[in-house]
Scaffold this active site. Structure first.
Site, PDB file in Angstrom:
ATOM      1  CB  CYS A   1       9.117  29.205  39.142  1.00 47.25           C
ATOM      2  SG  CYS A   1       8.718  30.323  40.494  1.00 47.25           S
TER       3      CYS A   1
ATOM      4  CG  HIS B   1       8.710  23.780  40.923  1.00 45.26           C
ATOM      5  ND1 HIS B   1       9.768  24.503  40.430  1.00 45.26           N
ATOM      6  CD2 HIS B   1       7.836  24.687  41.439  1.00 45.26           C
ATOM      7  CE1 HIS B   1       9.553  25.801  40.629  1.00 45.26           C
ATOM      8  NE2 HIS B   1       8.390  25.933  41.246  1.00 45.26           N
TER       9      HIS B   1
ATOM     10  CG  HIS C   1      12.032  28.721  44.364  1.00 48.73           C
ATOM     11  ND1 HIS C   1      12.465  28.377  43.091  1.00 48.73           N
ATOM     12  CD2 HIS C   1      10.715  29.064  44.218  1.00 48.73           C
ATOM     13  CE1 HIS C   1      11.480  28.503  42.245  1.00 48.73           C
ATOM     14  NE2 HIS C   1      10.407  28.923  42.898  1.00 48.73           N
TER      15      HIS C   1
END
Length: 472
Positions: free
Chosen positions: A209, A351, A428
């Site tokens: 990520c 995030h 995401h």
């Protein structure tokens, strides 16, 4: 590489010499080291491909208006053959790039739909960013001074799944001869480089990520030390298929309570969050050395990239430490690199994926750095978790962002930065997340407007509650 002089010295003699000033040792051993230049890096172009649409301005407008790109999956949304698992998946929502708009943009750019989807995303985002920056190298020197850095997390799970089926069936000749190049993590960077003839550094980050943010950090440092004048940097991901959905589902990482209410499924920092929503897309930035941008008359100098920090929390393969110490360390290193202090930061694009453990750990990390807390006694991604922090400023000043969207700029009354995660709208995007959110952070500076936390109805309790931006 340069060989040691006076190699006849014993270890004890070298130890004695090392107690002298470092310059004495290094000059004696290697000669005077080369001077190191530190150059200023600015953002001159932006490009986006997201579940909110294609194109920077339309995506940004939808984000500020509370738009959502998450949908309930149908058989038509999944690759051929993947629909058989659809009804068995715990999470049947995803954030997908609008297919019709994607196909039209792809054709207009002269790109082939038969290429890997994550490569196409990167190429389209890069094309928009380069057009926005009006950077079209002409001379050989300009081509050699322009590089590419792109990150991705899972590459192309669809192609690998298909190849695996062929292998299990013994149908080796059905495997595409282009399979390797379709799934390589550096294929997006290579494709962008080949299309535009860029001969500068070519980098590919594969840090889950954190990959998109890592690629931007790599590009930043390459320009700063003089290895390139211009870098196209970003992240891309396209793995919305039954393989990725089943794998993340088995980890209990996905939101599975809102299959009948897709736009409520991604809930960063909300008390009722239950996992992330898988998404796809790409983000690209044109980074440029400041004097180079000024000399060529770049149409935009959106912001200056001032600092970058990274860390590994060294805790667990999937779980961050509860106090967020790894993320806090990355942010402190970014501040130190930028020569800034916590009080200089007005907004944090977090995030915030919507997972029960990850969100609260991140909020604690932000509080440790910006709210007077402490982690590991200091004042103020997956695989051991990689953390990335970046400090963006406008060229002239740090802007103080309003509490709610589209308000006049004003400082937060808490004295701490405002916080939002944009994953409530986009899902995401894994390896693309850091790049897309970097573009959002730049646009927040440009417009003096911070995007909201979509679906934030009951904020996670804590001292950060007044800093979380709620949808209006």
């Amino acid at each position: 590489m340069k060989a040691f002089k006076h190699t006849h010295r014993t270890a004890s003699q070298w130890q004695a010499l090392s107690r002298n000033p470092f310059t004495t040792l290094i000059e004696d051993a290697f000669g005077v080291p080369p001077s190191q230049q530190v150059r200023r890096v600015v953002v001159t172009g932006l490009g986006l491909i997201t579940p909110l649409g294609l194109g920077l301005q339309s995506i940004w407008d939808r984000l500020l208006q509370g738009g959502c790109g998450i949908k309930r999956l149908t058989a038509a949304d999944l690759p051929k053959g993947h629909d058989k698992a659809l009804n068995k998946l715990p999470s049947r929502v995803a954030a997908m790039v609008p297919e019709e708009q994607f196909a039209e943009t792809l054709a207009a750019a002269g790109l082939r739909a038969s290429n890997s989807r994550f490569v196409n995303f990167a190429e389209l985002a890069a094309i928009e960013a380069l057009q926005d920056a009006e950077w079209q190298p002409v001379s050989e020197a300009e081509h050699q001074a322009t590089g590419v850095a792109f990150g991705s997390g899972l590459s192309c799970t669809t192609d690998l799944a298909e190849a695996g089926v062929h292998v299990m069936q013994g149908l080796i000749r059905k495997i595409s001869p282009f399979l390797v190049t379709r799934i390589l993590a550096n294929s997006p960077a290579g494709a962008v480089s080949i299309r535009h003839g860029f001969q500068g550094p070519n980098r590919a980050a594969a840090t889950a990520c954190a990959a998109g943010a890592d690629a931007i950090g790599d590009a930043f440092n390459l320009i700063r030390r003089g290895d390139a004048d211009v870098m196209v940097a970003g992240g891309t991901e396209a793995c919305v298929d039954s393989v990725a959905l089943a794998a993340f589902g088995r980890m209990n990482a996905l939101s599975a309570r809102y299959n009948d209410d897709p736009c409520s499924a991604s809930r960063p920092f909300d008390r009722d969050r239950c996992g992330f929503v898988l998404g796809e897309g790409a983000g690209a930035l044109v980074l440029e050395e400041l004097s180079h941008a000024i000399a060529r008359g770049a149409p935009h100098i959106y912001a200056e990239l001032r600092g970058y920090g990274m860390s590994a929390d060294a805790n667990h393969i999937t779980q961050p430490p509860a106090d967020g110490r790894g993320a806090a360390l990355a942010m402190r290193r970014a501040l130190r690199d930028a020569g800034s202090c916590a009080a200089d930061v007005a907004y944090v694009n977090a995030h915030g994926t919507g997972t029960p453990l990850g969100d609260v750990a991140e909020l604690r990390a932000i509080h440790h750095v910006f709210g007077g807390g402490s982690a590991d006694g200091h004042d103020a991604g997956i695989g051991g978790h990689n953390h990335k922090g970046g400090i963006l400023e406008t060229v002239e000043q740090v802007l103080h962002l309003g509490k709610a969207t589209r308000q006049e700029p004003e400082a937060s009354h808490t004295g701490r930065p405002l916080i939002s995660s944009t994953k409530g709208a986009t899902g995401h995007l894994l390896g693309a997340a850091g790049a897309v959110e970097a573009v959002f952070a730049v646009m927040s500076l440009v417009d003096s407007t911070a995007p909201p936390n979509l679906n934030l109805e009951h904020p996670e309790p804590g001292p950060w509650e007044d800093s979380l931006i709620v949808s209006t």
